[in-house]
Design a protein around this motif. Structure first.
Motif, PDB file in Angstrom:
ATOM      1  N   MET A 105      44.350  67.296  -1.411  1.00  0.00           N
ATOM      2  CA  MET A 105      44.273  65.840  -1.527  1.00  0.00           C
ATOM      3  C   MET A 105      43.579  65.453  -2.832  1.00  0.00           C
ATOM      4  O   MET A 105      42.497  65.950  -3.118  1.00  0.00           O
ATOM      5  N   GLY A 106      44.190  64.616  -3.584  1.00  0.00           N
ATOM      6  CA  GLY A 106      43.674  64.280  -4.902  1.00  0.00           C
ATOM      7  C   GLY A 106      42.453  63.383  -4.840  1.00  0.00           C
ATOM      8  O   GLY A 106      42.286  62.617  -3.897  1.00  0.00           O
ATOM      9  N   LEU A 121      40.174  58.230  -4.483  1.00  0.00           N
ATOM     10  CA  LEU A 121      38.771  58.102  -4.048  1.00  0.00           C
ATOM     11  C   LEU A 121      37.949  57.501  -5.177  1.00  0.00           C
ATOM     12  O   LEU A 121      37.127  56.597  -4.962  1.00  0.00           O
ATOM     13  N   ILE A 148      39.180  66.946  -2.143  1.00  0.00           N
ATOM     14  CA  ILE A 148      38.441  66.161  -1.159  1.00  0.00           C
ATOM     15  C   ILE A 148      39.141  66.331   0.187  1.00  0.00           C
ATOM     16  O   ILE A 148      40.239  66.853   0.263  1.00  0.00           O
ATOM     17  N   GLY A 152      39.038  64.616   4.636  1.00  0.00           N
ATOM     18  CA  GLY A 152      38.662  63.487   5.491  1.00  0.00           C
ATOM     19  C   GLY A 152      37.160  63.235   5.537  1.00  0.00           C
ATOM     20  O   GLY A 152      36.715  62.115   5.269  1.00  0.00           O
ATOM     21  N   LEU A 181      35.919  61.534   2.454  1.00  0.00           N
ATOM     22  CA  LEU A 181      36.281  60.113   2.410  1.00  0.00           C
ATOM     23  C   LEU A 181      35.263  59.275   3.170  1.00  0.00           C
ATOM     24  O   LEU A 181      34.804  58.231   2.710  1.00  0.00           O
TER      25      LEU A 181
END
Lengths: 192, 192, 192, 192
Positions: free
Chosen positions: D1-2, D6, D70, D72, D75
């Motif tokens: 995930m980039g 974010l 990154i 969950g 985040l």
């Protein structure tokens, strides 16, 4: 058509939505600690709406991550979702200022319900251009979590007039279900 | 000169414009459902302005998508467009608070007219650096849709003093024309 | 260290600065056209500050465009510039609400002066890491335009107490000088 | 995930937080210079909170710079940090409007303390996916600066009830410690 600007615009709008709610946390009038007491429900309302908007941002992030193209209908389905999210701050404020009156709690639920309807519509238009065998289509699946959420909101709205706490507990329950980023997509990503 | 920052800055400004309008949706005073009644025209005004700004964002997205370079005049033509868009929230608010008084509806139309003038100016400066044979120039063409919109706004402004509803119907008609992302560019993209 | 986030963050802050000024354009009270008359100086103040912030954004865009790396001091020099720009809306509002009182016009000039000081400081730290032979250093040169602007603001501040219009004319003169994106950098780019 | 979105979302939220504080700098009522006197503590409060949020943005920039992926939990840890940062404007405003009452100064310290707790939590989840031998883990190290800051805030909160100036001096001391971008990461980058 690239998805970069759609993401950037959505990030901007969601960042503003999540931050303007804080403007409702008005400066308490007295100078002593008692002045903070009436702030507690307002603060909890802020925490809850912050988490709700955060859930949408996280899931938006997940969904767009596995998407490769967008088109006109997707742009509008996305704006439609942002429209309902943009109403979260004002309905949160009404709940807070009416001390959680039935009408305000029901209206808040209605906005959450409409956002929960806008979500599968966005997914639908994205799947339409990616195909039923796409990563997104498989990850989205039957969207049981989404359907349960809609049902819970639909139940909560009339129940708010019976007892607002039933509605609030239902809202919290939906938030708990969604708190963890979408397992379907997450799981799918692990298989890659 | 890259277009990335122009897009990012425009996204930021448009995201703020579309979101601060929600601040005008003030918390209703009463706690019962009647308190919501005077909110309806305010809400509809919000929906309409949200769609108008959304149309501009979508078309901005489409136009910048097929553009490869920018220069100083383009930066200012873009800021000029953003300037008129930034006046949509305040004129929407005046319409809402004056219960759609003629002057307020006419002024709102004037702002929409100026934005519709700013749009071909931006296109003009972009076409100037891309050439008359560029994808953009061909897609923009004679801009019949744009010219009709300007004419309709010009008609609507004086007609608002006769009957505000004529003006409002004309505004809605323009929105309907533009609702679908620019077919010219869309069509053009399909040929690629 | 990449410049992308510095640009994105600056775009965000400047987008907000340029847009929150519109919140000062309060809804006029009456429903007739006379209600708009006192809005005219407020509107012109908005137009001017919009252009000033637009000039900074354009020049920021130009300067960062020919920059390849950043470091800690650059981050802070940039935040320092954003700090003074962030005071433009509130000083604009004071000017507007005091009907262009001397003190308000002088304070507005002071904020513009501090921003004009922050600009070469940012350039200085960027040149420090790019070298005196860098494209940026050559484009920035002796910064005559910047020095003249500072001098004009310094003159305008005391003159505002004599006659506010002298100060306002000086502010407009500076804006006119800068309206065109930095020729030095623009010219330099043409040689590439 | 980039990590791009974010960063973009965090930039947006932090840009709004740092800018909405300026809305508290209300237009002074009188037209003369005396009207500016009560603005001085409000202005200094704005300067301090601007620097605090600026420190977080700079360090966020540094930390995310050496991060590659990154997930969950990251985040949410990031949203948790943004949540506490979002409370800086409202607690700053309370301090300003209560003329630095003990309770307001203590509450401001509490928010700063919670943000200083959210920071290592974010680092923890990032290190978890990058490994103990990662550049980030080494740069973050034992986080002595972070632990000292937390301790100073914990001291400042009760001391605010004894004398608000002790608390304020402690807040300034923490800001001074952090003003320079994280030496650990900066140093680490120089070894590359």
């Amino acid at each position: 058509m690239g998805k970069t600007r759609l993401e950037a615009f959505s990030d901007g709008v969601i960042a503003i939505i999540i931050t303007i709610m804080v403007l409702e946390l008005k400066v308490p009038h007295g100078e002593d600690a008692h002045a903070l007491l009436p702030m507690i429900p307002i603060f909890l309302g802020y925490v809850f709406s912050f988490i709700m908007v955060g859930i949408y941002w996280n899931n938006h992030h997940h969904m767009l991550h596995i998407v490769h193209k967008i088109n006109g209908p997707v742009l509008w389905a996305n704006l439609h979702l942002l429209f309902w999210l943009s109403l979260i701050p004002v309905t949160t404020a009404w709940m807070q200022e009416s001390h959680f009156a039935s009408q305000a709690v029901a209206l808040y639920g209605f906005v959450l319900f409409m956002a929960s309807v806008a979500w599968p519509i966005l997914a639908h238009f994205l799947i339409k251009i990616h195909g039923n065998q796409s990563e997104l289509a498989i990850a989205f699946g039957e969207d049981r979590k989404g359907k349960i959420s809609m049902l819970m909101y639909l139940l909560a709205i009339p129940l708010a007039f019976l007892n607002v706490w039933i509605a609030i507990v239902l809202y919290i329950a939906v938030a708990v279900i969604w708190f963890i980023p979408d397992q379907r997509i997450e799981k799918n990503l692990h298989h890659e």
